[in-house]
Design an enzyme around this catalytic site. Structure first.
Site, PDB file in Angstrom:
ATOM      1  N   SER A 205     -18.145  82.909  80.548  1.00  0.00           N
ATOM      2  CA  SER A 205     -17.171  83.042  79.466  1.00  0.00           C
ATOM      3  C   SER A 205     -15.860  83.560  80.039  1.00  0.00           C
ATOM      4  O   SER A 205     -15.803  84.658  80.604  1.00  0.00           O
ATOM      5  CB  SER A 205     -17.687  84.014  78.412  1.00  0.00           C
TER       6      SER A 205
ATOM      7  N   HIS B  56     -17.217  78.350  79.359  1.00  0.00           N
ATOM      8  CA  HIS B  56     -17.391  78.766  77.962  1.00  0.00           C
ATOM      9  C   HIS B  56     -16.076  79.369  77.459  1.00  0.00           C
ATOM     10  O   HIS B  56     -15.571  80.342  78.020  1.00  0.00           O
ATOM     11  CB  HIS B  56     -18.530  79.781  77.877  1.00  0.00           C
TER      12      HIS B  56
ATOM     13  N   ASP C 153     -14.144  81.049  74.308  1.00  0.00           N
ATOM     14  CA  ASP C 153     -14.358  81.754  73.042  1.00  0.00           C
ATOM     15  C   ASP C 153     -13.089  81.736  72.200  1.00  0.00           C
ATOM     16  O   ASP C 153     -12.098  82.380  72.540  1.00  0.00           O
ATOM     17  CB  ASP C 153     -14.765  83.208  73.321  1.00  0.00           C
TER      18      ASP C 153
ATOM     19  N   MET D  41     -11.332  82.719  68.762  1.00  0.00           N
ATOM     20  CA  MET D  41     -11.491  83.675  67.650  1.00  0.00           C
ATOM     21  C   MET D  41     -10.204  83.720  66.827  1.00  0.00           C
ATOM     22  O   MET D  41      -9.103  83.688  67.381  1.00  0.00           O
ATOM     23  CB  MET D  41     -11.774  85.072  68.199  1.00  0.00           C
TER      24      MET D  41
ATOM     25  N   HIS E 219     -16.609  77.533  71.914  1.00  0.00           N
ATOM     26  CA  HIS E 219     -17.347  78.296  70.903  1.00  0.00           C
ATOM     27  C   HIS E 219     -16.349  78.759  69.843  1.00  0.00           C
ATOM     28  O   HIS E 219     -15.562  79.673  70.085  1.00  0.00           O
ATOM     29  CB  HIS E 219     -18.031  79.481  71.620  1.00  0.00           C
TER      30      HIS E 219
ATOM     31  N   MET F 118     -15.254  80.664  66.789  1.00  0.00           N
ATOM     32  CA  MET F 118     -15.549  81.777  65.875  1.00  0.00           C
ATOM     33  C   MET F 118     -14.388  81.858  64.894  1.00  0.00           C
ATOM     34  O   MET F 118     -13.558  82.775  64.929  1.00  0.00           O
ATOM     35  CB  MET F 118     -15.720  83.081  66.679  1.00  0.00           C
TER      36      MET F 118
ATOM     37  N   MET G  26     -26.608  83.915  69.254  1.00  0.00           N
ATOM     38  CA  MET G  26     -25.824  85.075  69.683  1.00  0.00           C
ATOM     39  C   MET G  26     -26.763  86.255  69.966  1.00  0.00           C
ATOM     40  O   MET G  26     -27.604  86.600  69.136  1.00  0.00           O
ATOM     41  CB  MET G  26     -24.815  85.488  68.609  1.00  0.00           C
TER      42      MET G  26
ATOM     43  N   GLY H 204     -17.391  88.555  68.772  1.00  0.00           N
ATOM     44  CA  GLY H 204     -16.076  89.198  68.662  1.00  0.00           C
ATOM     45  C   GLY H 204     -15.560  89.779  69.971  1.00  0.00           C
ATOM     46  O   GLY H 204     -14.370  89.731  70.230  1.00  0.00           O
ATOM     47  N   PHE H 205     -16.471  90.302  70.772  1.00  0.00           N
ATOM     48  CA  PHE H 205     -16.026  90.996  71.988  1.00  0.00           C
ATOM     49  C   PHE H 205     -17.014  90.785  73.136  1.00  0.00           C
ATOM     50  O   PHE H 205     -18.223  90.679  72.895  1.00  0.00           O
ATOM     51  CB  PHE H 205     -15.895  92.508  71.717  1.00  0.00           C
ATOM     52  N   GLY H 206     -16.479  90.771  74.356  1.00  0.00           N
ATOM     53  CA  GLY H 206     -17.335  90.747  75.535  1.00  0.00           C
ATOM     54  C   GLY H 206     -17.825  92.152  75.858  1.00  0.00           C
ATOM     55  O   GLY H 206     -17.375  93.134  75.252  1.00  0.00           O
TER      56      GLY H 206
ATOM     57  N   ASP I  68     -25.802  83.820  74.162  1.00  0.00           N
ATOM     58  CA  ASP I  68     -24.453  84.313  74.439  1.00  0.00           C
ATOM     59  C   ASP I  68     -24.356  85.785  74.056  1.00  0.00           C
ATOM     60  O   ASP I  68     -24.503  86.136  72.874  1.00  0.00           O
ATOM     61  CB  ASP I  68     -23.457  83.478  73.611  1.00  0.00           C
TER      62      ASP I  68
ATOM     63  N   GLY J  52     -24.185  89.745  76.476  1.00  0.00           N
ATOM     64  CA  GLY J  52     -24.972  90.738  77.203  1.00  0.00           C
ATOM     65  C   GLY J  52     -25.927  90.160  78.236  1.00  0.00           C
ATOM     66  O   GLY J  52     -26.858  90.845  78.664  1.00  0.00           O
TER      67      GLY J  52
ATOM     68  N   GLY K  50     -20.139  86.604  80.460  1.00  0.00           N
ATOM     69  CA  GLY K  50     -18.740  86.936  80.701  1.00  0.00           C
ATOM     70  C   GLY K  50     -18.603  88.037  81.722  1.00  0.00           C
ATOM     71  O   GLY K  50     -18.294  87.800  82.893  1.00  0.00           O
ATOM     72  N   SER K  51     -18.883  89.270  81.292  1.00  0.00           N
ATOM     73  CA  SER K  51     -18.686  90.399  82.209  1.00  0.00           C
ATOM     74  C   SER K  51     -19.595  90.341  83.427  1.00  0.00           C
ATOM     75  O   SER K  51     -19.175  90.701  84.523  1.00  0.00           O
ATOM     76  CB  SER K  51     -18.821  91.730  81.467  1.00  0.00           C
TER      77      SER K  51
END
Ligand code: DX5
Ligand code: ZN
Length: 214
Positions: A7, A30, A32, A34, A63, A65, A136, A141-143, A174, A176, A196-197
């Site tokens: 991501s 990916h 995101d 939003m 994706h 959102m 999900m 909303g957030f990584g 998607d 964590g 992502g992270s």
């Protein structure tokens, strides 16, 4: 084989081309999107997707959102998305069907997304139509949020339904996903992992992408 979709929400937006080159061993990019309404955050829009398209040969997994995605799916396809996913919570069933049909009419792959509180059954009206279902494993909303292991039951239930009724459909998770939680997702039946992270914080990104394949 398990596919990895890094991501770019965790990338440096001032160096997006560089950060997309860094994930060249992945399977999807990916993206995101939003809108500050469906989720309490605002990120990437159509012109940015069009610019990203020019920087990579990898398929773009977009994706959405956003509320009422049927309004915008064609524009995201024209901007270069290869796969567009819409949240089942973001509009009526009829309009979600319409969004999926518009994506397919553009010759692109279409998928649905389920938020953590949405049950597996919410996918049933779309099961035979979609190319991908995204579960999900954090609130969208957030990584950088903590993986919700309680979503694995839903992933297993969807894996069974997909195998029975639409075996070509992909099953993505998607939120964590890291070198530990990736194994839980794969065991539950996911075949595409968004991270992502875990990707962008790694010192060696290609090694981390390989590690996430389980
Ligand atoms: C959250 C996004 C995710 C997010 C994942 O709403 O859909 O794609 O970037 O980030 P990590 O892997 O850090 O949880
Ligand atoms: Zn995402």
């Amino acid at each position: 084989m398990v596919k990895i979709a890094p991501s770019i929400l965790s990338a440096d937006f001032a160096n997006l081309e560089r950060d997309i080159q860094r994930i060249s061993t992945a399977d999807y990019v990916h993206v995101d999107v939003m809108d500050g309404m469906f989720v309490p955050n605002i990120t990437i829009g159509i012109p940015v997707v069009a610019s990203i398209r020019k920087t990579t040969e990898l398929p773009l997994d977009v994706h959405l959102m956003i509320v009422q995605p049927v309004r915008y799916v064609e524009q995201f396809c024209d901007a270069g998305a290869d796969l567009v996913t819409v949240h089942v919570e973001s509009d009526t069933e009829e309009n979600i069907h319409a969004a999926l049909d518009k994506i397919h009419a553009k010759g692109k792959r279409a998928g649905i997304v389920l938020k953590p509180k949405t049950p597996a059954e919410a996918a049933l009206p779309f099961l035979e139509k979609v190319d991908l279902i995204l579960v999900m494993t954090v609130e969208p909303g957030f990584g950088g949020q903590k993986f919700m292991a309680d979503q694995m039951e839903k992933v297993s239930a969807l894996r069974a339904l997909i195998d029975q009724r639409n075996p070509g459909c992909e099953l993505e998770v998607d939120g964590g996903v890291d070198p530990v939680t990736c194994k839980t997702c794969i065991a539950a039946g996911a075949n595409v992992l968004v991270a992502g992270s875990a990707v962008y914080k790694a010192a060696d990104i290609p090694a981390r992408i390989a590690e996430l394949r389980g």
